[in-house]
Design a protein around this motif. Sequence first.
Motif, PDB file in Angstrom:
ATOM      1  N   ALA A   1       7.169   1.713   1.038  1.00  0.00           N
ATOM      2  CA  ALA A   1       8.176   2.033   0.017  1.00  0.00           C
ATOM      3  C   ALA A   1       7.659   3.169  -0.871  1.00  0.00           C
ATOM      4  N   ASN A   2       8.523   4.118  -1.165  1.00  0.00           N
ATOM      5  CA  ASN A   2       8.182   5.241  -2.049  1.00  0.00           C
ATOM      6  C   ASN A   2       6.954   6.012  -1.572  1.00  0.00           C
ATOM      7  N   ARG A   3       6.891   6.281  -0.310  1.00  0.00           N
ATOM      8  CA  ARG A   3       5.723   6.914   0.303  1.00  0.00           C
ATOM      9  C   ARG A   3       5.356   8.248  -0.369  1.00  0.00           C
ATOM     10  N   GLU A   4       6.337   9.065  -0.677  1.00  0.00           N
ATOM     11  CA  GLU A   4       6.042  10.372  -1.298  1.00  0.00           C
ATOM     12  C   GLU A   4       5.497  10.200  -2.708  1.00  0.00           C
ATOM     13  N   TRP A   5       6.050   9.239  -3.449  1.00  0.00           N
ATOM     14  CA  TRP A   5       5.544   8.995  -4.798  1.00  0.00           C
ATOM     15  C   TRP A   5       4.084   8.561  -4.730  1.00  0.00           C
ATOM     16  N   TRP A   6       3.746   7.646  -3.807  1.00  0.00           N
ATOM     17  CA  TRP A   6       2.368   7.190  -3.657  1.00  0.00           C
ATOM     18  C   TRP A   6       1.456   8.321  -3.209  1.00  0.00           C
ATOM     19  N   ARG A   7       1.948   9.187  -2.343  1.00  0.00           N
ATOM     20  CA  ARG A   7       1.133  10.313  -1.890  1.00  0.00           C
ATOM     21  C   ARG A   7       0.761  11.202  -3.084  1.00  0.00           C
TER      22      ARG A   7
END
Length: 154
Positions: free
Chosen positions: A71-77
């Motif tokens: 979930a929210n992969r770009e935010w975590w990246r």
Amino acid sequence: MRANRRRDTRCELALRRELHRLGLRFVVDVAPAGTNRRRRVDVLLRGAGVAVLVDGCFWHSCPQHLHLPRANREWWRAKLASVVARDRDTDAGLAAAGWTVVRVWEHEPPARAAARVLAVVRRGEADGRTSLVEQRCGRRVADAGTSGGGGPRS
């Protein structure tokens, strides 16, 4: 997020036990002299001028164990990249203040990590490194007794 401890994690405690067993004495969870007061190191060997940081595999993007949440992969990246950037900034600030930085991953065996820290301390001693107190005073601690100003009054 409250479950994420700032200090005294299992891997920090194991490393500190090993360092103590090797005869090294240190302070924990402090901001080293001459650095940003908001950046704290996990273990500080003041006399040797060594700052040790124990990095968790998730938060500090371990190359072996990094996995991004689905979930929210770009935010975590972006979030984890900012943590890594802050780590590099902390390293640069510590080095600029005269500290030697040792980073330890949480998955690294404590005995091996402690041996790496001990090697850095010994290398500093072999290079004739003076402590930060000696650097700032401009003289060796052994010379302090011969200066005439620090002894008992007659």
